[in-house]
Design an enzyme around this catalytic site. Structure first.
Site, PDB file in Angstrom:
ATOM      1  N   HIS A  50       0.844  -1.226   0.000  1.00 16.20           N
ATOM      2  CA  HIS A  50       0.000   0.000   0.000  1.00 16.20           C
ATOM      3  C   HIS A  50       0.855   1.241   0.000  1.00 16.20           C
ATOM      4  O   HIS A  50       0.988   1.882   1.050  1.00 16.20           O
ATOM      5  CB  HIS A  50      -0.909  -0.008   1.225  1.00 16.20           C
ATOM      6  CG  HIS A  50      -2.065   0.932   1.127  1.00 16.20           C
ATOM      7  ND1 HIS A  50      -2.000   2.249   1.531  1.00 16.20           N
ATOM      8  CD2 HIS A  50      -3.315   0.752   0.688  1.00 16.20           C
ATOM      9  CE1 HIS A  50      -3.175   2.825   1.358  1.00 16.20           C
ATOM     10  NE2 HIS A  50      -3.991   1.937   0.849  1.00 16.20           N
ATOM     11  N   PHE A  51       1.379   1.691  -0.945  1.00 19.41           N
ATOM     12  CA  PHE A  51       1.548   1.139  -2.284  1.00 19.41           C
ATOM     13  C   PHE A  51       3.042   1.052  -2.516  1.00 19.41           C
ATOM     14  O   PHE A  51       3.766   1.957  -2.110  1.00 19.41           O
ATOM     15  CB  PHE A  51       0.902   2.052  -3.320  1.00 19.41           C
ATOM     16  CG  PHE A  51      -0.570   2.278  -3.073  1.00 19.41           C
ATOM     17  CD1 PHE A  51      -1.495   1.339  -3.467  1.00 19.41           C
ATOM     18  CD2 PHE A  51      -1.003   3.419  -2.427  1.00 19.41           C
ATOM     19  CE1 PHE A  51      -2.857   1.539  -3.266  1.00 19.41           C
ATOM     20  CE2 PHE A  51      -2.367   3.624  -2.214  1.00 19.41           C
ATOM     21  CZ  PHE A  51      -3.300   2.682  -2.626  1.00 19.41           C
TER      22      PHE A  51
END
Length: 142
Positions: A50-51
């Protein structure tokens, strides 16, 4: 001011690694409020997905961290020691900014209503004085 280190936090709330999202409590008053901090590190497990190209702390985890700060306030009351504070609701939640590795996340939750085992807290998360998340959190002590 009443301070709590990680071991003292663990004596009050049941959360543990990897889901304990508070590093220390700067100040609190049982049944009224808690001000806690999360020092966000690139090594946080959630950043792997993420991410990967732009690591951002998930908003739901910031809300959870605010709830844990509120749990410190509620569960530090003598009559609630050894209990768990569960989510009852999340209202008026607004995300105003990103939390990224290197941020020092300030988490403040003030208890505004209590009736029996149910309560409500106003919660605000900031980084460098800028609001990143605000919400009204309802909880049930059980």
């Amino acid at each position: 001011m009443k301070h709590l280190d990680i071991k003292q936090i663990q004596e009050i709330i049941p959360h543990r690694h990897p889901f304990l999202l508070l590093d220390y409590v700067e100040d609190y008053e049982p049944g009224e409020y808690a001000v806690a901090y999360k020092c966000v590190s690139y090594r946080e497990e959630f950043f792997a997905g993420h991410f990967p190209q732009e690591p951002v702390m998930p908003g739901v985890l910031i809300v959870e961290a605010l709830a844990q700060a509120g749990a410190v306030a509620i569960l530090s009351e003598p009559e609630n020691q050894g209990k768990v504070a569960y989510f009852g609701g999340i209202d008026k939640c607004k995300f105003k900014g990103k939390v990224v590795p290197g941020d020092k996340l300030r988490l403040e939750t003030r208890i505004i209503r209590k009736k029996g085992p149910i309560g409500v807290g106003e919660a605000v998360a900031t980084v460098d004085g800028k609001k990143v998340v605000s919400a009204v959190l309802t909880f049930a002590v059980g």
